[in-house]
Design an enzyme around this catalytic site. Sequence first.
Site, PDB file in Angstrom:
ATOM      1  CE  LYS A 186      -4.283  -1.899   0.182  1.00  0.00           C
ATOM      2  NZ  LYS A 186      -4.067  -3.285   0.003  1.00  0.00           N
TER       3      LYS A 186
HETATM    4  C1  LIG Z   1      -5.501  -4.015   0.551  1.00  0.00           C
HETATM    5  C2  LIG Z   1      -6.830  -4.172   0.972  1.00  0.00           C
HETATM    6  C3  LIG Z   1      -7.725  -4.575   1.835  1.00  0.00           C
HETATM    7  C4  LIG Z   1      -7.017  -5.310   3.312  1.00  0.00           C
HETATM    8  O1  LIG Z   1      -5.906  -4.786   3.877  1.00  0.00           O
HETATM    9  P1  LIG Z   1      -4.927  -5.467   4.400  1.00  0.00           P
HETATM   10  O2  LIG Z   1      -4.223  -4.779   5.263  1.00  0.00           O
HETATM   11  O3  LIG Z   1      -3.936  -6.340   3.310  1.00  0.00           O
HETATM   12  O4  LIG Z   1      -5.543  -6.729   5.328  1.00  0.00           O
HETATM   13  C5  LIG Z   1      -9.067  -4.270   1.982  1.00  0.00           C
HETATM   14  N1  LIG Z   1      -9.578  -3.664   1.110  1.00  0.00           N
HETATM   15  C6  LIG Z   1      -8.878  -3.082  -0.100  1.00  0.00           C
HETATM   16  C7  LIG Z   1      -9.790  -2.615  -1.202  1.00  0.00           C
HETATM   17  C8  LIG Z   1      -7.718  -3.341  -0.196  1.00  0.00           C
HETATM   18  O5  LIG Z   1      -6.930  -3.195  -1.218  1.00  0.00           O
END
Ligand SMILES: *Cc1c(COP(=O)(O)O)cnc(C)c1O
Length: 399
Positions: A186
């Site tokens: 992210k």
């Molecule tokens: C990455 C993501 C998540 C989950 O996040 P994690 O920290 O990997 O559990 C939820 N929703 C979306 C749209 C994502 O891209």
Amino acid sequence: MPGFEVFGEEEKQQVLEVFETGVLFRYEFGEQRRGVYKVREFEEAFARYTGASHAQAVTSGTAALKVALSALGVGAGDEVITQGFTFVATWEAIFDAGAVPVFTEVDETLNMDPADLEKKITDRTRAIIPVHMLGAQARIREIKAIADKHGIPVIEDTAQAAGARLDGQHLGTFGACGTFSFDSVKTMTTGEGGMVITNDEELWRNMSEYHDHGHDHVVNPGGRGGEGRRFIGFNYRMMELQGAMGLAQLAKLDDMVASQKKTKARLKEAASAIPGVSFRTILDEEGDSATFLAFMLESAEQAAAVNQVLRDNGAGAIAFGENTWHFYPKWEHLMAGSTLCHNGWPFSLEGKRRVIYDPEALPKSAELMSRTLVYQIPVKMKNEQLDTITAALAKAAAL
Ligand SMILES: *Cc1c(COP(=O)(O)O)cnc(C)c1O
């Protein structure tokens, strides 16, 4: 897009401060921690940054969704509406809360189609989760207005859009709450981690207690062991090392977004030369976090032909219509109702299927996805990488 591209001395320094105290737990250890509360500080900084009154750090973006749903009282027998183009985590969390996910179409924003949302609301709908996919705004004002009309809370899944805004207001602050992910890919990352922001103090208090086994966090002479609890919870606590990382990364977020915007503008210009190309609708270019460039061709055939040229020239784009992690008909385990649970939960209850998903239920999204191509925008793009992609796009334009 990934914040690990800018790891530097700031992250190292933050993490070292935690090791110097030896305290990894966000609560307690009063004397030993010598005033170092990294998770708490990160929550305060994140709330300040987004303009929310409260922020609750958790272990992941998936946990953030689960904590938000639980704090809003969502459970078995409920329906939660989200969109058919999202990461699997969004609907995993809905199932984990005991509810059933209902999927809407996406429109040219590549986010929730408000007209379809209106059609999918039933008297069982207990929450609506629009997702700000690929770094940019869902039609959050329209979605919120529809939700308000029905008295249903909105959780904004902002996992992919940290740093993004709509008319100056941070995404995640329009609904009852907004959830974020800081996983390894992210825009800002703590390795694993997440956050929920809200302006609702009571909702925040529920989240704070739920995410920590129900601990009421009321200071008392018995310390943590003597704390009370108002309801059952779970453990989704973030630890100090993650809080430290978050502080360093948050300070770099606006610069990362600015750098992505520059690169995105150059790629967009190059893609504009392709005959018949159009671009994903961005409601507010200024507020786009620019983590991705999404462009549409006139047909699936044209998109495939263009992507073949891009691939042949070392710059293949992502076709989310084929990607198995982000688009509804490709979630074969959802379609089949595959689960480890001996009695079929969460797809079945007492021997009966609660829900069956039809892979052809979202034709508008499928059509859109079949002709959409996407580039991920790195924070730091090397000049030769940019040259390769723009040259490949020029070749595709001459097709
Ligand atoms: C990455 C993501 C998540 C989950 O996040 P994690 O920290 O990997 O559990 C939820 N929703 C979306 C749209 C994502 O891209």
